[in-house]
Design a protein around this motif. Sequence first.
Motif, PDB file in Angstrom:
ATOM      1  N   TRP A 110       1.153  -1.286  -0.442  1.00  0.00           N
ATOM      2  CA  TRP A 110       0.256  -0.066   0.022  1.00  0.00           C
ATOM      3  C   TRP A 110       1.014   0.848  -0.234  1.00  0.00           C
ATOM      4  O   TRP A 110       0.491   2.453  -0.463  1.00  0.00           O
ATOM      5  CB  TRP A 110      -1.071   0.214   0.912  1.00  0.00           C
ATOM      6  CG  TRP A 110      -0.318  -0.774   2.038  1.00  0.00           C
ATOM      7  CD1 TRP A 110       0.463  -1.491   2.575  1.00  0.00           C
ATOM      8  CD2 TRP A 110       0.818   0.786   3.476  1.00  0.00           C
ATOM      9  NE1 TRP A 110       0.815  -0.976   4.270  1.00  0.00           N
ATOM     10  CE2 TRP A 110       1.116   0.129   4.303  1.00  0.00           C
ATOM     11  CE3 TRP A 110       0.556   2.039   3.106  1.00  0.00           C
ATOM     12  CZ2 TRP A 110       1.630   1.072   5.388  1.00  0.00           C
ATOM     13  CZ3 TRP A 110       1.936   3.041   4.552  1.00  0.00           C
ATOM     14  CH2 TRP A 110       1.755   2.013   5.217  1.00  0.00           C
ATOM     15  N   ARG A 127      -5.849  -5.118  -2.223  1.00  0.00           N
ATOM     16  CA  ARG A 127      -4.821  -5.389  -2.239  1.00  0.00           C
ATOM     17  C   ARG A 127      -5.245  -6.643  -1.167  1.00  0.00           C
ATOM     18  O   ARG A 127      -6.171  -6.887  -0.715  1.00  0.00           O
ATOM     19  CB  ARG A 127      -4.189  -4.173  -1.428  1.00  0.00           C
ATOM     20  CG  ARG A 127      -3.912  -4.238  -0.457  1.00  0.00           C
ATOM     21  CD  ARG A 127      -3.297  -3.634   0.243  1.00  0.00           C
ATOM     22  NE  ARG A 127      -3.140  -3.317   1.804  1.00  0.00           N
ATOM     23  CZ  ARG A 127      -2.331  -3.895   2.539  1.00  0.00           C
ATOM     24  NH1 ARG A 127      -2.088  -4.630   2.116  1.00  0.00           N
ATOM     25  NH2 ARG A 127      -2.567  -3.622   3.901  1.00  0.00           N
ATOM     26  N   THR A 138      -8.671  -1.497   1.259  1.00  0.00           N
ATOM     27  CA  THR A 138      -7.751  -0.695   2.019  1.00  0.00           C
ATOM     28  C   THR A 138      -7.935   1.113   2.484  1.00  0.00           C
ATOM     29  O   THR A 138      -7.706   1.494   1.063  1.00  0.00           O
ATOM     30  CB  THR A 138      -6.147  -0.871   2.171  1.00  0.00           C
ATOM     31  OG1 THR A 138      -5.757  -2.708   2.610  1.00  0.00           O
ATOM     32  CG2 THR A 138      -5.269   0.113   2.953  1.00  0.00           C
ATOM     33  N   ILE A 140      -6.265   4.341   2.896  1.00  0.00           N
ATOM     34  CA  ILE A 140      -5.053   5.131   2.627  1.00  0.00           C
ATOM     35  C   ILE A 140      -5.818   6.783   3.405  1.00  0.00           C
ATOM     36  O   ILE A 140      -6.344   6.924   1.794  1.00  0.00           O
ATOM     37  CB  ILE A 140      -4.494   4.518   0.838  1.00  0.00           C
ATOM     38  CG1 ILE A 140      -4.352   3.559   1.623  1.00  0.00           C
ATOM     39  CG2 ILE A 140      -2.883   6.299   1.117  1.00  0.00           C
ATOM     40  CD1 ILE A 140      -3.467   2.953  -0.252  1.00  0.00           C
ATOM     41  N   ILE A 155      -3.690   3.828   7.948  1.00  0.00           N
ATOM     42  CA  ILE A 155      -4.324   3.019   6.774  1.00  0.00           C
ATOM     43  C   ILE A 155      -5.245   2.350   7.634  1.00  0.00           C
ATOM     44  O   ILE A 155      -4.997   1.154   8.738  1.00  0.00           O
ATOM     45  CB  ILE A 155      -2.587   1.999   6.678  1.00  0.00           C
ATOM     46  CG1 ILE A 155      -1.657   2.763   5.869  1.00  0.00           C
ATOM     47  CG2 ILE A 155      -3.199   1.138   4.625  1.00  0.00           C
ATOM     48  CD1 ILE A 155      -2.390   4.052   4.672  1.00  0.00           C
ATOM     49  N   ASN A 157      -7.280  -1.047   7.357  1.00  0.00           N
ATOM     50  CA  ASN A 157      -7.870  -2.238   6.467  1.00  0.00           C
ATOM     51  C   ASN A 157      -9.138  -3.441   6.348  1.00  0.00           C
ATOM     52  O   ASN A 157      -8.925  -3.512   8.154  1.00  0.00           O
ATOM     53  CB  ASN A 157      -6.331  -3.551   6.800  1.00  0.00           C
ATOM     54  CG  ASN A 157      -4.804  -3.265   6.262  1.00  0.00           C
ATOM     55  OD1 ASN A 157      -5.339  -1.969   5.023  1.00  0.00           O
ATOM     56  ND2 ASN A 157      -4.294  -2.208   6.658  1.00  0.00           N
TER      57      ASN A 157
END
Length: 452
Positions: A110, A127, A138, A140, A155, A157
Amino acid sequence: DEMRGIITDEVGNMSINALEKTKERVDAVMDEVVSISAHLSIDSDVRRLLVSDTGESPGHMQAVAIKQKMEMYTDVFDYIDSIYIYSHKNKYILTIEGGERIEEFQDLNWLNNLTEREYEPARMISRVKNDRYPNLITYIQPLRLTQMQFLGGIIINIDMEKLKSLIIPNIQDSRENLLIVDDRDYILFSYDWADLRKKLSKEEFYKDIDFESMQGYQIVKNKGEDYIVAVAMSERLSWKYISSVPLGAYDRYHDGIRIFFVVLCVCCVFLSVIAAFGISLYTYKPVKHILDLVKNPELYHALPEDGQKLKNDETQEIALNIIRNLYSNRQMKQKLQQYANVIDKAQLTALQAQISPHFLYNTLDMINWLSQTGQSEKVTEAVQILSRFYKLTLSRRELMNSIEKELEHVSLYVRLQNMRYDNCVAFVVDVPEELCEYTIPKLTFQPIVENA
C-alpha cells in the motif's frame, strides 16, 4: 413466454432491492472507517508521532496510548483486519502488534499508493495482505501539516471475508456474483477473487454494458445463458454496486418451491385424516367417562384436583352435575381441615402476642436499671441476648421451630431472668441429641419454665 416475463421481472426487482440494501450496509461500513480515520488523524498522540523529529521513535506511554485506541476500534468493528499509522518523517510505522522501521515491515504493498499520491484525497484500494492472504479493502488517508508538508498516513484494512457477511444475496446458492467498483473503474470487491483489482471495462462479461444509463436491471446473455444484471450507484463514495445472477438459478428455486407445496399438501391431507380420528376419539371420551362414573363412583377420586376438562356441549352439564355431587364430601373435609389449621395458627399467634410484650416490658425495665447504675457491659450483654431472643420468636414465616432452637430460646430467657434476679434460677437441659431436629410450636418451653 408470459410466465417467463413475470419471473424475470420478479427476479429483477428482487435483485435491485437486495442490491440497494447491500449498498446501504457497505456504505455505512465505509462511513465508519472514514470516521475512525478522522478521529485518529486529530488525536494528539497520533499528531505527536507524525510531527516528531526524524529518527525519533514514540515514547512507550505514547505508543501504548495509540495502540489502545487502535485495539478499541478493531475490537468493536469486527470487519477491520488491522490499522497502521505511518510517520513519513521518521520512516516509522505503528500497528497493534507494535512499532518498527518501515523497511522492516512486511505488509508494504500500500505504501507506494500513499507516497506517490500524497496530495490526492483519501481513497480505497483492493489488495492482498503481505501479497498472500487475506484479501483486503484498504482505506488510505494521507496526512499533511500544511499543503506542502507530507506527514504520513492512516491505513485501515477491511477484511473482505468479513465484509462478505454484510452482503444480502437474492437467494442462497444462486451463483450470484457481486462487484464493488471504484470511481477509477477498478474492482474493489467480488465474490470471485480472480476479478479483484481488474478494470471493469476490460471484463468480457461487463464491457458492453452502459451502467451509467442503466435503469433498474438488464438481461445479459453469456455463454448461452441469460443473466440478470442490476446496478446501484453510491453517491457518497462514487462507487458502483453490480450484481449478476443467472435466471436458471431462479428456475431451480421456483421448481423447489413447487415441489415443497406439493409435499406440503400431501402432508396436510395426511394430518387431516389423523386429526379427524383424534377428534372422534376426543368427543367420545367425555360420554364414556360419564358412564364409568355412574357405574363406579369410586372413579371420582382418580380425577385431578381441578376436575376433568370436558367439551363445551351437552355432555358437559351432565358430567359437571355428577362431579359436583361426588366431590362435595371430599371438598367439605378439605375446607374443614383448612379452617382447623387456620384456628390453630391464630391461637398460637395470639399466645405469642401475649407472651412477647409481657416479657419485653420487664426486660426493658431491667436494661434501664442496669444503664442507670453504670453497668454498661451488662447492658450490652442484655441487649444482645434480647436481640437473639426476639429473632427466634418474631419470625412471621413459620409458626413452628426445631427443638434445638426452642431450647436456645428458653436458655436466653433464663439468662435474662438471672440477670434480673441475680442468678436465682438454676437451668439444666437434658434432651437427647436425636430429638433436636424435630419441630414443635414456638414458645412451647417458655411458659413451662416461666411457671416453674
